[in-house]
Structures are given as C-alpha cells and as structure tokens.
Write a protein that holds these residues in place. Sequence first.
Motif, short mmCIF file in Angstrom:
data_model
loop_
_atom_site.label_atom_id
_atom_site.label_comp_id
_atom_site.label_asym_id
_atom_site.label_seq_id
_atom_site.Cartn_x
_atom_site.Cartn_y
_atom_site.Cartn_z
N LEU A 1 34.01 49.37 -28.47
CA LEU A 1 32.88 49.54 -27.55
C LEU A 1 33.19 48.94 -26.18
O LEU A 1 32.87 49.53 -25.14
CB LEU A 1 31.63 48.87 -28.14
N GLN B 1 28.59 56.61 -33.00
CA GLN B 1 27.38 57.39 -32.81
C GLN B 1 27.02 57.35 -31.31
O GLN B 1 27.39 58.23 -30.55
CB GLN B 1 26.28 56.82 -33.71
N ALA B 2 26.40 56.28 -30.84
CA ALA B 2 26.02 56.11 -29.44
C ALA B 2 25.42 54.72 -29.30
O ALA B 2 25.01 54.11 -30.30
CB ALA B 2 25.00 57.17 -29.01
N GLY B 3 25.36 54.21 -28.07
CA GLY B 3 24.65 52.96 -27.81
C GLY B 3 25.13 51.78 -28.63
O GLY B 3 24.34 50.91 -29.00
N GLY B 4 26.43 51.73 -28.94
CA GLY B 4 26.95 50.61 -29.73
C GLY B 4 26.77 50.78 -31.24
O GLY B 4 27.13 49.89 -32.00
N ALA B 5 26.23 51.91 -31.66
CA ALA B 5 26.02 52.17 -33.10
C ALA B 5 27.18 52.97 -33.67
O ALA B 5 27.57 54.00 -33.11
CB ALA B 5 24.71 52.92 -33.31
N PHE B 6 27.71 52.47 -34.75
CA PHE B 6 28.81 53.13 -35.46
C PHE B 6 28.41 53.37 -36.93
O PHE B 6 27.49 52.72 -37.45
CB PHE B 6 30.04 52.21 -35.52
N LEU C 1 25.27 64.66 -30.32
CA LEU C 1 25.10 63.52 -31.22
C LEU C 1 25.12 63.93 -32.69
O LEU C 1 25.36 63.10 -33.56
CB LEU C 1 23.80 62.78 -30.90
N ASN D 1 29.05 63.80 -33.15
CA ASN D 1 29.87 62.74 -32.55
C ASN D 1 30.63 61.92 -33.59
O ASN D 1 31.69 61.38 -33.30
CB ASN D 1 28.99 61.82 -31.70
N HIS D 2 30.08 61.81 -34.79
CA HIS D 2 30.71 60.99 -35.82
C HIS D 2 31.70 61.78 -36.68
O HIS D 2 32.22 61.25 -37.67
CB HIS D 2 29.65 60.29 -36.68
N ARG E 1 19.46 60.00 -33.33
CA ARG E 1 20.27 59.16 -34.23
C ARG E 1 20.21 59.65 -35.68
O ARG E 1 19.16 60.06 -36.16
CB ARG E 1 19.75 57.71 -34.22
N ALA F 1 25.90 52.10 -41.54
CA ALA F 1 25.66 52.01 -40.10
C ALA F 1 25.73 50.56 -39.67
O ALA F 1 25.27 49.67 -40.39
CB ALA F 1 24.29 52.58 -39.77
N PHE F 2 26.33 50.32 -38.52
CA PHE F 2 26.34 48.96 -37.97
C PHE F 2 26.33 49.03 -36.45
O PHE F 2 26.69 50.05 -35.86
CB PHE F 2 27.53 48.15 -38.50
N GLN F 3 25.92 47.95 -35.86
CA GLN F 3 25.72 47.88 -34.41
C GLN F 3 26.60 46.78 -33.85
O GLN F 3 26.67 45.70 -34.43
CB GLN F 3 24.23 47.58 -34.13
N VAL F 4 27.26 47.04 -32.73
CA VAL F 4 28.01 45.97 -32.07
C VAL F 4 27.58 45.90 -30.61
O VAL F 4 26.96 46.82 -30.07
CB VAL F 4 29.55 46.19 -32.16
N SER F 5 27.92 44.76 -29.96
CA SER F 5 27.65 44.58 -28.53
C SER F 5 28.99 44.49 -27.81
O SER F 5 29.99 44.08 -28.38
CB SER F 5 26.86 43.30 -28.29
N ARG F 6 29.00 44.83 -26.53
CA ARG F 6 30.25 44.71 -25.78
C ARG F 6 30.65 43.26 -25.62
O ARG F 6 29.80 42.40 -25.43
CB ARG F 6 30.15 45.21 -24.35
#
Lengths: 188, 188
Positions: A84, A171-176, B14, B17-18, B157, B182-187
Amino acid sequence: MNHLQDVPLAKAYLLLNHGPSTLVTSEHDGVANVMAAAWVMPLDFDPPKLMLVLDRNTWSRHLVEGSGAFVIQLPSRRQAELTLTVGSNNGGEMDKFARFDIAQGRARKIAAPIVEGCLAYLECKVIAEPHNQDKYDLFIAEVVAAYADERAFSNGRWHFPDDELRTIHYQAGGAFFATGEAFQVSRG
Amino acid sequence: MNHLQDVPLAKAYLLLNHGPSTLVTSEHDGVANVMAAAWVMPLDFDPPKLMLVLDRNTWSRHLVEGSGAFVIQLPSRRQAELTLTVGSNNGGEMDKFARFDIAQGRARKIAAPIVEGCLAYLECKVIAEPHNQDKYDLFIAEVVAAYADERAFSNGRWHFPDDELRTIHYQAGGAFFATGEAFQVSRG
C-alpha cells in the motif's frame, strides 16, 4: 535463508493465474523504482507473456519505457502495508527503497532491483507495442526468468504454509483479501 | 429471489480488482455459449474497460467475433464445479446450457445469455483491435452494464456473507482458491 527456487518458464503463468496483486520494480540510467500493480495477468503460456497496465503518470512508466524491462513480484500478506505504501507515493519525488527502508536484491536476467522477501518473481522484457502503450497504458512483456519461494510454490502449485505467506489481492482504500482456502472439484 | 443490484459503471473495476476467475457468455446468430476464463482484468476506470484472453480455438471466440459482445460473470464457490465443467468442454460440439442444465437469464444491454446465480455481471462491447486479437488472442472491451449480488458486493466493496458466496480463483487441474480473509492496512 534463501527459499527461492526456479520455476520452469512454461509454468510461470501458474504464479499469476489466481489473480494476485503485485509489486513492479524497474530501473533506468541508474534510477530505480518500485510500485504496486493489481492489473497484471498472464497472456500466454510458452514462451510466457504477461500484461501490465502502467499509468502514464507514474514514475515507473518513465523507467520501463527507458529500459524495456521490469520485474513483477508477488508480495506476501506480511508485505501488504509495504504494498500500500509504495502504491501511494510517487517515485519521481523520492527514492522509495531508501525512504521506506526496503530490502532489495538484484534481478537475474534484467537490470533492475527486486524486493526481498516476496513469494515469487517474474522478470520481464517489454514487447514493443506502441499503440497499446499510448492508447491504453498497456504493456505486453515476455517473462524471461521466474522463481518462487519453495515454501509457498512448488511443482506448479501454490500451497501456502501459513497465513503470513499467502498472496494478496487488492480491493481499494487499503483493503485487501488474502488468497483463501484451496479446494478441488471434478468436472460434472 | 433476485439479489442483483446495479453497480455504477465507474465502480465496475472493483468487481474484478481482486483477480477472480470468470465465466464468459456470448451469442451470435441465435447460437449461445458459456466458457470459463481466468485471464480477465480491468484496463480502465471510467468509462470502464476490461481485457479478456480468448483463445482462437474456442467456440466463444467465433461467437464474440461475430457479435462484438460478451458478458463476464463471477461464479461463486458453489458454482466451481460448473466453472470447471464448462471450461473443459467445447461449445462447438454441444449446447453446454442444455447439456449441463445451466439456468440462464438474459443480459440487459447486449444480446447474450447470462448464467443465473453468479455474484456479479459485466456486460461488454468489444473495442475492435484486430492486431491484438490476431497476434495475442487479446480482446479489449468497454463495460456497458454492471450488476452484482448485493449480499456479496455493495457500496463498492466485496463482503462475502458466507463461504459458498465467495468469488473463486482458478489454479489448474480442478484446483481453486476461494477469496480469503479481508484485512485492512494503513500506509507506512
């Protein structure tokens, strides 16, 4: 310890067949960059070809047009934040390898860095297609070397040993998504 | 019960995208077919375009070249056996819809069937690029309609409600992965 093992070129498409997100490295005139790319897929089996959509506003576009080469590498889940981060910053404004302290090695058959610790690498030489590049930001390339982490890919199949060593799908916006459960079906 | 909800065209990328595997439906001169395709990906955002690799030896290639249109649809895990089956048989030798008793509907903006029960649909019109089609079996198309099962995709999403309604990613030899955690990360 190095877990990288050569992947026969005729099986290189199997690294990408499930649609994972990637990192792209490139180098031109001594300047290197790394970016994230979800829009990468196989185009042919043997010799293997792949396609990469490379926006004209990226710094990597400039490098790839100059060198005619790039490396596609598949980050693991533990590299998702890195993915990211390099996808959210412009290589024209900084050296991302230095700025984000990214461990790097060298590609084998082309002049470019690679990001250490990825699950697979596909070294690529661009097949010049000016119309596709200009009109669609689309690059077609031949895969000239492929290797993968044998803990996660061997004998032409992915078999993720633990959740941290799974490939990822942006996916988008930091979501995988992580690549999920493997299952087998038979033809009806 | 119909769970399909329109997806704004600017968000259609979207859906893909995956990197999920797809089914492709097409129709020409009253003859229809369905095939499996893993080599599909977005090419542009708005208006949305996508790419499909369509081998010259497939029956669908003949139909798509005739009609200039096709539908990309995303099968769920419960349709994985169907996906393998239609991917393992030649539509020139049988009517796969009849042979495998596949429930079908009709596309909205193009003349083609759709496979009922998929998680998302992207109706596409081919942008003629004879060089890409002839040299690479590569088709570029504009997405003219998109809709998805609102239980699995809404507000741009994917959020899979259960394992049977996950998208799937083809590996080889009947082996698939389900789209995973699904998981979320930050820069950084």
